[in-house]
Write a protein that holds these residues in place. Structure first.
Motif, PDB file in Angstrom:
ATOM      1  N   ASN A 109       0.831  -1.206   0.000  1.00  0.00           N
ATOM      2  CA  ASN A 109       0.000   0.000   0.000  1.00  0.00           C
ATOM      3  C   ASN A 109       0.866   1.256   0.000  1.00  0.00           C
ATOM      4  N   VAL A 110       1.927   1.229   0.811  1.00  0.00           N
ATOM      5  CA  VAL A 110       2.803   2.405   0.896  1.00  0.00           C
ATOM      6  C   VAL A 110       3.507   2.645  -0.445  1.00  0.00           C
ATOM      7  N   LEU A 111       3.799   1.562  -1.152  1.00  0.00           N
ATOM      8  CA  LEU A 111       4.519   1.686  -2.431  1.00  0.00           C
ATOM      9  C   LEU A 111       3.636   2.190  -3.575  1.00  0.00           C
ATOM     10  N   LEU A 112       2.327   2.144  -3.356  1.00  0.00           N
ATOM     11  CA  LEU A 112       1.397   2.434  -4.453  1.00  0.00           C
ATOM     12  C   LEU A 112       1.685   3.725  -5.235  1.00  0.00           C
ATOM     13  N   PRO A 113       1.909   4.868  -4.553  1.00  0.00           N
ATOM     14  CA  PRO A 113       2.147   6.090  -5.329  1.00  0.00           C
ATOM     15  C   PRO A 113       3.328   5.966  -6.291  1.00  0.00           C
ATOM     16  N   LEU A 114       4.336   5.191  -5.886  1.00  0.00           N
ATOM     17  CA  LEU A 114       5.516   5.061  -6.752  1.00  0.00           C
ATOM     18  C   LEU A 114       5.207   4.238  -8.000  1.00  0.00           C
ATOM     19  N   GLU A 115       4.171   3.428  -7.907  1.00  0.00           N
ATOM     20  CA  GLU A 115       3.765   2.647  -9.082  1.00  0.00           C
ATOM     21  C   GLU A 115       2.937   3.485 -10.040  1.00  0.00           C
ATOM     22  N   ILE A 116       2.439   4.611  -9.548  1.00  0.00           N
ATOM     23  CA  ILE A 116       1.505   5.409 -10.342  1.00  0.00           C
ATOM     24  C   ILE A 116       2.124   6.704 -10.843  1.00  0.00           C
ATOM     25  N   VAL A 117       2.926   7.366  -9.970  1.00  0.00           N
ATOM     26  CA  VAL A 117       3.386   8.725 -10.264  1.00  0.00           C
ATOM     27  C   VAL A 117       4.762   8.694 -10.934  1.00  0.00           C
ATOM     28  N   LYS A 141       9.842   3.695  11.160  1.00  0.00           N
ATOM     29  CA  LYS A 141       9.915   4.996  11.812  1.00  0.00           C
ATOM     30  C   LYS A 141       8.612   5.371  12.499  1.00  0.00           C
ATOM     31  N   VAL A 142       7.481   4.967  11.914  1.00  0.00           N
ATOM     32  CA  VAL A 142       6.195   5.311  12.531  1.00  0.00           C
ATOM     33  C   VAL A 142       5.680   4.189  13.439  1.00  0.00           C
ATOM     34  N   GLY A 143       6.574   3.248  13.773  1.00  0.00           N
ATOM     35  CA  GLY A 143       6.205   2.212  14.732  1.00  0.00           C
ATOM     36  C   GLY A 143       5.439   1.052  14.138  1.00  0.00           C
ATOM     37  N   LEU A 144       5.562   0.850  12.830  1.00  0.00           N
ATOM     38  CA  LEU A 144       4.861  -0.270  12.199  1.00  0.00           C
ATOM     39  C   LEU A 144       5.802  -1.408  11.816  1.00  0.00           C
ATOM     40  N   GLY A 145       7.001  -1.404  12.427  1.00  0.00           N
ATOM     41  CA  GLY A 145       7.907  -2.528  12.238  1.00  0.00           C
ATOM     42  C   GLY A 145       7.198  -3.806  12.670  1.00  0.00           C
ATOM     43  N   GLY A 158      -5.607   3.222  14.064  1.00  0.00           N
ATOM     44  CA  GLY A 158      -4.437   4.096  14.200  1.00  0.00           C
ATOM     45  C   GLY A 158      -3.264   3.610  13.360  1.00  0.00           C
ATOM     46  N   MET A 159      -3.086   2.299  13.316  1.00  0.00           N
ATOM     47  CA  MET A 159      -2.001   1.730  12.496  1.00  0.00           C
ATOM     48  C   MET A 159      -2.270   1.976  11.018  1.00  0.00           C
ATOM     49  N   GLN A 160      -3.521   1.838  10.617  1.00  0.00           N
ATOM     50  CA  GLN A 160      -3.867   2.094   9.210  1.00  0.00           C
ATOM     51  C   GLN A 160      -3.575   3.552   8.857  1.00  0.00           C
ATOM     52  N   GLN A 161      -3.860   4.438   9.803  1.00  0.00           N
ATOM     53  CA  GLN A 161      -3.632   5.849   9.507  1.00  0.00           C
ATOM     54  C   GLN A 161      -2.131   6.149   9.442  1.00  0.00           C
ATOM     55  N   ARG A 162      -1.347   5.483  10.275  1.00  0.00           N
ATOM     56  CA  ARG A 162       0.111   5.626  10.161  1.00  0.00           C
ATOM     57  C   ARG A 162       0.577   5.184   8.785  1.00  0.00           C
ATOM     58  N   ALA A 163       0.034   4.042   8.339  1.00  0.00           N
ATOM     59  CA  ALA A 163       0.426   3.524   7.023  1.00  0.00           C
ATOM     60  C   ALA A 163       0.029   4.520   5.929  1.00  0.00           C
TER      61      ALA A 163
END
Ligand SMILES: Nc1ncnc2c1ncn2[C@@H]1O[C@H](COP(=O)(O)OP(=O)(O)O)[C@@H](O)[C@H]1O
Ligand SMILES: [Mg+2]
Length: 287
Positions: A109-117, A141-145, A158-163
């Protein structure tokens, strides 16, 4: 000015609105019905601003103008020295609903913009490994390790919002736009995310425009808080928050902090037109 102290470019406003008006369509324009009007606003490079105001006052409209998703009916907008002529690539956005794709893992999900932009899209396959490293570092860094390879439904709100904040930052934007990002979270989680956002911003020094209903949130995080009014949708108050940084959560229990919150609350009360204690607070704060 001392020679070489600052380049003229760095000193120029990062966001520059000059008498900007927007009507959503031709008909509304003919009727002189503007969603926002007469916005004059200058934001310096790296500044964190928050915008508060009643529902429907034009906060999201302001965001659309800032990212070039809407063109003004009148007036000029420059971002990073350039006139805005269409959707900007230098910004990242996150909204109240995290809107992660349920069939993708957190890291995907985090990588998505790089696949598009662009320019990332063209070299995404070749550089996937490096990009994935970047995404994983950001998630750490945002505690989602440990949650990188889980699916959104396996994460708390909250975790989803961090992501989703990581997703907004993955292409290292110069400007982060947050439209009520923490509104759906409980108070403790919200405060945790304030600190995460504070730390990311302190480290990376991008510009932030935060729309929020939470006055404490605006005062804790921002350098400058703007209050908008409804009908007309205008910026009516600019309040610089001179509380020293770094700011810790304990600050929110001090008198100097609550005084500013009360002052802003008074402004909002006055705008909403209810002559209650909040207007009295505004009057008190003004003296
Ligand atoms: N796509 C649209 N077409 C017409 N009017 C709109 C549209 N989007 C928002 N508006 C109007 O513009 C005003 C400001 O809306 P908005 O920016 O969404 O406010 P906020 O985000 O502060 O709640 C409101 O009166 C709203 O009804
Ligand atoms: Mg909105």
């Amino acid at each position: 000015m001392a020679a070489g102290a600052t380049t003229p470019d760095a000193a120029a406003p990062f966001v520059d609105f000059q008498d900007v008006w927007l009507a959503y369509n031709e008909e509304l324009l003919r009727a002189n019905h503007f969603a926002v009007e007469a916005i004059d606003l200058k934001v310096t490079r790296g500044e964190f601003i928050a915008i508060v105001g009643p529902s429907g006052c034009g906060k999201s409209t302001f965001m659309k103008l800032t990212t070039g998703l809407k063109m003004p009916s009148m007036g000029k907008i420059r971002i990073d020295g350039q006139p805005v002529t269409g959707p900007l690539k230098i910004s990242g956005m996150a909204f109240q609903a995290p809107s992660l794709l349920p069939w993708r893992t957190t890291v995907d999900n985090v990588l998505l913009p790089l696949e598009i932009v662009e320019p990332y899209r063209s070299n995404f396959k070749a550089k996937r490994k490096a990009y994935e490293e970047r995404a994983r570092r950001l998630l750490q860094k945002v505690g989602l390790g440990g949650y990188e390879d889980k699916f959104p439904w396996q994460l708390s709100g909250g975790m989803q919002q961090r992501a989703s904040i990581c997703r907004a930052l993955i292409h290292e934007p110069k400007m982060l736009l947050l439209d009520e990002p923490f509104g759906a979270l409980d108070a403790f989680t919200r405060e945790e995310l304030w600190c995460i956002l504070r730390d990311l911003w302190t480290e990376q020094q991008f510009n932030v425009i935060l729309v929020t209903h939470d006055l404490r949130e605006s005062v804790f995080l921002a350098d400058t808080v703007y209050v908008m009014s409804k009908s007309p949708g205008r910026f009516v108050v600019k309040r610089e928050i001179d509380l020293p940084r770094p700011r810790e959560l304990e600050l929110t229990y001090t008198k100097e902090f609550t005084d500013i919150v009360l002052e802003l609350r008074g402004h909002i009360g006055a705008i909403r037109g209810n002559a209650t204690t909040s207007t009295a607070a505004a009057a008190a704060a003004a003296h």
